[in-house]
Motif scaffolding. Structure first.
Motif, PDB file in Angstrom:
ATOM      1  N   ARG A   1      -5.344   0.634   1.025  1.00 54.75           N
ATOM      2  CA  ARG A   1      -5.295   1.843   0.196  1.00 54.75           C
ATOM      3  C   ARG A   1      -6.654   2.540   0.221  1.00 54.75           C
TER       4      ARG A   1
ATOM      5  N   THR B   1       1.031   9.706  11.530  1.00 55.71           N
ATOM      6  CA  THR B   1       0.774   8.406  10.908  1.00 55.71           C
ATOM      7  C   THR B   1       0.353   7.361  11.935  1.00 55.71           C
TER       8      THR B   1
ATOM      9  N   THR C   1       0.836  -1.204   0.000  1.00 58.96           N
ATOM     10  CA  THR C   1       0.000   0.000   0.000  1.00 58.96           C
ATOM     11  C   THR C   1       0.865   1.246   0.000  1.00 58.96           C
ATOM     12  N   LEU C   2       1.859   1.263   0.895  1.00 58.91           N
ATOM     13  CA  LEU C   2       2.761   2.414   0.978  1.00 58.91           C
ATOM     14  C   LEU C   2       3.540   2.597  -0.324  1.00 58.91           C
TER      15      LEU C   2
ATOM     16  N   SER D   1       3.292   5.776  -3.154  1.00 61.67           N
ATOM     17  CA  SER D   1       4.550   6.509  -3.140  1.00 61.67           C
ATOM     18  C   SER D   1       4.619   7.505  -4.301  1.00 61.67           C
TER      19      SER D   1
END
Length: 219
Positions: free
Chosen positions: A111, A136, A39-40, A44
């Motif tokens: 996401r 976060t 997901t990260l 990105s």
């Protein structure tokens, strides 16, 4: 059909269910954090990193899990030159296949959870003096997890049912012992017992996620 017969066919199936449960826990424990990593990567700003993650997610979600399991268990050893060095135990291959496949699904779930969080949350955290790490971990992730939890619950229930695909790669799990009993005794009773065991497992899993949702709802 007597009680002794039912006991005799149920005991091996319960032994097979242990393999089913083991695979489930391995896959869920590994695929959730791996999914979050993808997901990260997918969100990105680095185009190369995002493209790799999106490509991976597309391929894993766009091809059947069964095909992926067959490739890992039987296809990899057939690759010229390197095939003989990447032969895996069938259960290991299945665990890897389930983990890689479900990581792609969890990545999309997470996401979606991140996209559902209003941008004002980030701005408010910045005004309050929170660092990016604090924003976060203390604001974004808890909200994302609450939003994603129903979808994670559904995907986890699908996972416990998909473990029946172990049968296709010759791992002796619940369905294997049910099919063996059916072929041996010419009766469909073992299928009903196997179905009942799966229903019990999904019932327990559903109850756990409902409890988790209720806990998070009031925190």
């Amino acid at each position: 059909m007597n009680i002794d017969y039912l006991i005799n066919i149920t005991i091996p199936m319960l032994e097979g269910a242990k393999m089913t449960v083991l695979l489930f826990f391995i896959a869920i424990i590994l695929s959730i954090p791996l999914g979050f990593v993808f997901t990260l990567m997918a969100i990105s700003k680095n185009i190369v990193v995002a493209s790799i993650a999106k490509g991976y997610i597309y391929v894993m979600r766009g091809t059947p899990l069964l095909l992926q399991l067959l490739f890992l268990a039987f296809g990899l050893p057939m690759i010229p030159v390197v095939g003989e060095y990447i032969v895996m135990d069938r259960f290991v291959a299945a665990s890897l296949g389930f983990t890689l496949n479900y990581a792609a699904y969890f990545a999309e779930i997470f996401r979606g959870g991140l996209l559902a969080i209003a941008k004002g949350q980030y701005e408010a955290a910045q005004v309050l003096g929170f660092s990016k790490f604090q924003t976060t971990t203390k604001i974004i992730l808890p909200q994302m997890f609450r939003i994603a939890l129903p979808a994670v619950s559904n995907e986890s229930i699908t996972l416990i049912k998909d473990t029946a695909l172990l049968y296709a790669v010759a791992v002796p799990e619940l369905l294997h012992f049910a099919q063996t009993a059916v072929n041996r005794d010419f009766t469909i009773i073992p299928f009903f017992i196997a179905g009942l065991i799966f229903l019990i497992m999904t019932l327990v899993l559903t109850g756990f996620f409902k409890w988790l949702e209720s806990k998070l709802k009031f925190e």
